[in-house]
Design a protein around this motif. Structure first.
Motif, short mmCIF file in Angstrom:
data_model
loop_
_atom_site.label_atom_id
_atom_site.label_comp_id
_atom_site.label_asym_id
_atom_site.label_seq_id
_atom_site.Cartn_x
_atom_site.Cartn_y
_atom_site.Cartn_z
N ARG A 1 0.81 -1.23 0.00
CA ARG A 1 0.00 0.00 0.00
C ARG A 1 0.84 1.27 0.00
O ARG A 1 0.48 2.27 -0.63
N GLY A 2 1.97 1.26 0.74
CA GLY A 2 2.83 2.44 0.73
C GLY A 2 3.44 2.68 -0.63
O GLY A 2 3.50 3.82 -1.12
N LEU A 3 3.90 1.62 -1.28
CA LEU A 3 4.47 1.71 -2.61
C LEU A 3 3.42 2.17 -3.62
O LEU A 3 3.70 3.00 -4.48
N GLN A 4 2.22 1.62 -3.51
CA GLN A 4 1.14 1.99 -4.43
C GLN A 4 0.87 3.49 -4.40
O GLN A 4 0.70 4.13 -5.44
N LYS A 5 0.87 4.07 -3.20
CA LYS A 5 0.58 5.51 -3.09
C LYS A 5 1.68 6.35 -3.74
O LYS A 5 1.39 7.36 -4.40
N LEU A 6 2.94 5.94 -3.60
CA LEU A 6 4.04 6.69 -4.20
C LEU A 6 4.01 6.57 -5.72
O LEU A 6 4.28 7.54 -6.44
N ILE A 7 3.69 5.38 -6.21
CA ILE A 7 3.61 5.20 -7.66
C ILE A 7 2.47 6.03 -8.23
O ILE A 7 2.60 6.63 -9.32
N GLU A 8 1.36 6.11 -7.53
CA GLU A 8 0.25 6.96 -7.98
C GLU A 8 0.69 8.42 -8.10
O GLU A 8 0.27 9.13 -9.01
N GLN A 9 1.54 8.86 -7.18
CA GLN A 9 2.04 10.24 -7.25
C GLN A 9 2.90 10.42 -8.50
O GLN A 9 2.82 11.45 -9.18
N CYS A 10 3.73 9.43 -8.81
CA CYS A 10 4.57 9.53 -10.01
C CYS A 10 3.73 9.51 -11.28
O CYS A 10 4.05 10.19 -12.27
N LEU A 11 2.63 8.74 -11.27
CA LEU A 11 1.78 8.65 -12.46
C LEU A 11 1.06 9.96 -12.75
O LEU A 11 0.61 10.18 -13.89
N LYS A 12 0.94 10.83 -11.76
CA LYS A 12 0.35 12.15 -12.01
C LYS A 12 1.25 12.96 -12.95
O LYS A 12 0.78 13.82 -13.70
N ILE A 13 2.56 12.72 -12.87
CA ILE A 13 3.52 13.41 -13.74
C ILE A 13 3.72 12.65 -15.04
O ILE A 13 3.87 13.23 -16.11
N TYR A 14 3.73 11.32 -14.95
CA TYR A 14 4.04 10.46 -16.10
C TYR A 14 2.88 9.49 -16.36
O TYR A 14 3.04 8.27 -16.21
N PRO A 15 1.72 10.00 -16.74
CA PRO A 15 0.57 9.11 -16.95
C PRO A 15 0.77 8.11 -18.08
O PRO A 15 0.11 7.06 -18.11
N ASP A 16 1.66 8.41 -19.01
CA ASP A 16 1.91 7.51 -20.13
C ASP A 16 3.05 6.55 -19.87
O ASP A 16 3.43 5.78 -20.75
N GLN A 17 3.63 6.58 -18.66
CA GLN A 17 4.74 5.68 -18.33
C GLN A 17 4.33 4.81 -17.14
O GLN A 17 4.89 4.89 -16.05
N THR A 18 3.34 3.96 -17.39
CA THR A 18 2.84 3.09 -16.31
C THR A 18 3.79 1.96 -15.99
O THR A 18 3.69 1.36 -14.92
N ASN A 19 4.71 1.67 -16.90
CA ASN A 19 5.68 0.59 -16.68
C ASN A 19 7.08 1.08 -16.99
O ASN A 19 7.70 0.67 -17.96
N PRO A 20 7.63 2.01 -16.17
CA PRO A 20 8.94 2.60 -16.48
C PRO A 20 10.06 1.59 -16.29
O PRO A 20 9.89 0.55 -15.62
N LEU A 21 11.19 1.87 -16.91
CA LEU A 21 12.37 1.07 -16.65
C LEU A 21 12.70 1.16 -15.17
O LEU A 21 12.56 2.22 -14.56
N GLN A 22 13.14 0.06 -14.61
CA GLN A 22 13.29 0.02 -13.16
C GLN A 22 14.47 -0.85 -12.76
O GLN A 22 14.73 -1.90 -13.36
N VAL A 23 15.22 -0.37 -11.76
CA VAL A 23 16.25 -1.19 -11.12
C VAL A 23 15.63 -1.81 -9.88
O VAL A 23 15.09 -1.10 -9.03
N THR A 24 15.68 -3.12 -9.78
CA THR A 24 15.03 -3.84 -8.69
C THR A 24 16.05 -4.61 -7.88
O THR A 24 16.94 -5.25 -8.44
N THR A 25 15.93 -4.54 -6.57
CA THR A 25 16.79 -5.33 -5.69
C THR A 25 16.30 -6.77 -5.68
O THR A 25 15.14 -7.03 -5.33
N VAL A 26 17.17 -7.71 -6.04
CA VAL A 26 16.78 -9.11 -6.11
C VAL A 26 16.58 -9.69 -4.71
O VAL A 26 15.53 -10.25 -4.39
N LEU A 27 17.60 -9.53 -3.84
CA LEU A 27 17.48 -10.01 -2.47
C LEU A 27 17.10 -8.82 -1.59
O LEU A 27 17.91 -7.94 -1.33
N LYS A 28 15.84 -8.78 -1.17
CA LYS A 28 15.33 -7.63 -0.44
C LYS A 28 16.06 -7.44 0.89
O LYS A 28 16.58 -8.38 1.49
N TYR A 29 16.02 -6.21 1.34
CA TYR A 29 16.75 -5.83 2.56
C TYR A 29 16.28 -6.63 3.77
O TYR A 29 17.08 -7.05 4.59
N TRP A 30 14.97 -6.84 3.88
CA TRP A 30 14.44 -7.56 5.04
C TRP A 30 14.72 -9.06 4.99
O TRP A 30 14.48 -9.78 5.95
#
Length: 465
Positions: free
Chosen positions: A19-48
């Motif tokens: 839910r926290g991530l969803q809210k931040l992504i929604e904020q980004c989509l207000k600026i980039y409505p046409d970039q719903t699937n942006p290029l992304q660097v993802t951590t494979v082994l999560k911190y937790w």
């Protein structure tokens, strides 16, 4: 039925997305409505799960800029993970500071804007080194617990892209508010978006002496130095002061007239009490090689900085405050009520922080303010006679309250200190022949510039606490 499938898939993704991530992504989509699937660097082994990288994701958006405002096309990087994305305690605990509006996790995410080459191909992929840079900064925040704030400066002392062969002048950073991403309320608290801005050594040096927000304002005035959105251009070769020399002259006039906003830096130090009459002879100071590089510049909301190792992902941070009232340098104070007066004091300060003695006295104390050197478990604050809320005065110029040491610098001593500390402000730590000793016998006050003994550092505080 077939038409409803994408809607079901979208709803399913929203349910799966934290839910926290969803809210931040929604904020980004207000600026980039046409970039719903942006290029992304993802951590494979999560911190937790035991991973080393605290940021779960770093999205990379193409920003077309704004020709009318002279804002060029650029890449916009946004981190996810410094704030609480999940709300279940796997990374961040809930904010217990007692505020009416709690923050989410660290209370911020990091962004970075990198100018695109004018001749870049339409399908050019963004470089990934800014993602590595944001991850390194996030590691520092997690390891130290120090939050970043707008106006902070970060001495990096190497190219931001990690290249050892790069000749770029952009080797340090300032922290600004992201111009397009405002504070966002999430289910787990508020989140600010703090933008990393690449700067030159001269810009960083003046920001640490003056204030980071003032420097950011200078950089916004021309597209060549970042423009209104503070876009980093790694090809920029000259500082704002080289392009507009009048800005440096005005800055010097402002410092002389109004003093510095920098209220403290982090530095290793030790102290001990001197008995009455312990000092009889002043020791002459020695300084070497005036052409050495400037020492570390540090400046912000936690007054917290670490010495920087050249090849490691460490950084320094500094803070500004214009208040004349005393501010406790500890985020979670556990200070006993009893004040212990001292008959005299000997302070040993690490060489990398020596140049801030001049700033503390000339640009802070001389203007009726205070200045703090903060170690891990102790802090020492220099206090001007006009500062309110302190535990020292003319009759008791030195005192300890828990882990907080205070030293009153009387008005009559300021000109002599400025004269004696003059050479410290123009030399790096490597250009000093240590130990250097400064004594004022009539005040029973002694400063030593030297590496404090390791066994005395990072203790839980003075014996008097």
């Amino acid at each position: 039925m077939a038409a409803a499938a994408p809607e079901k898939e979208t709803a399913l993704k929203k349910r799966i997305l934290p839910r926290g991530l969803q809210k931040l992504i929604e904020q980004c989509l207000k600026i980039y409505p046409d970039q719903t699937n942006p290029l992304q660097v993802t951590t494979v082994l999560k911190y937790w799960l035991g991973g080393q990288d605290p940021l779960d994701y770093i999205s990379m958006y193409h920003n077309a800029g704004d020709p009318e405002q002279n804002i060029p096309p650029h890449w916009h990087y946004v981190s996810f993970g410094l704030s609480d994305l999940h709300g279940d305690g796997r990374v961040h605990l809930a904010d217990t500071s007692g505020g009416l509006e709690p923050r989410s996790g660290m209370g911020f995410e990091l962004t970075f804007r990198l100018v695109k080459s004018p001749d870049a191909a339409a399908n050019e992929r963004p470089p990934t080194w800014p993602a590595n840079l944001l991850q390194s900064l996030a590691k520092y925040v997690f390891q130290s617990g120090n939050r970043l704030c707008t106006g902070d400066n970060i001495p990096w002392r190497r190219s931001l892209d990690g290249s050892k062969d790069s000749n770029t002048a952009i080797q340090h950073m300032l922290i600004a508010e992201d111009p397009q991403l405002p504070r966002t309320e999430t289910p787990f608290g508020w989140v600010d978006f703090l933008q990393i801005v690449g700067v030159t050594s001269e810009e960083l040096e003046q920001a640490s002496r003056w204030n980071g927000k003032g420097m950011l304002n200078l950089l916004t005035k021309d597209p060549a130095t970042g423009g209104p959105w503070l876009i980093t251009d790694m090809a920029r070769s000259s500082s704002v002061f080289e392009q507009f020399p009048e800005t440096l002259r005005q800055l010097e006039l402002d410092l002389e007239k109004e003093g510095s906003d920098l209220a403290g830096v982090n530095a290793d130090f030790t102290f001990k009490e001197l008995a009455k009459g312990a000092l009889t002879v002043a020791v002459k100071k020695e300084v070497l090689d005036p052409d050495e590089e400037l020492s570390r510049s540090i400046s912000s909301c936690n007054i917290a900085v670490k010495e920087e190792a050249p090849e490691k992902d460490t950084l320094e941070q500094s803070t500004g405050s214009t208040s004349s009232d005393m501010v406790n340098p500890f985020d979670n104070p556990n200070i006993p009520s009893r004040v212990f007066p001292l008959t005299g004091i000997e302070l040993t300060l690490a060489p990398y922080a020596a140049k801030f003695l001049m700033l503390a006295v000339r640009d802070r104390i001389r203007h009726g303010r205070h200045f703090t050197f903060k170690a891990q478990h102790m802090a020492v604050t220099f206090v001007a006679e006009s500062v309110t809320g302190s535990i020292v005065n003319r009759q008791t110029p030195y005192a300890v309250l828990g882990s907080w040491v205070q030293i009153l610098i009387p008005n009559r001593l300021v000109p002599r200190m400025v004269e004696r500390f003059g050479e410290l402000s123009t030399r790096s730590a490597d250009g000093l022949k240590i130990p250097l000793t400064y004594e004022w016998p009539e005040q029973n006050l002694k400063f030593i510039i030297d590496n404090p003994p390791p066994e005395l550092l990072n203790q839980q505080g003075p014996i008097l606490a």
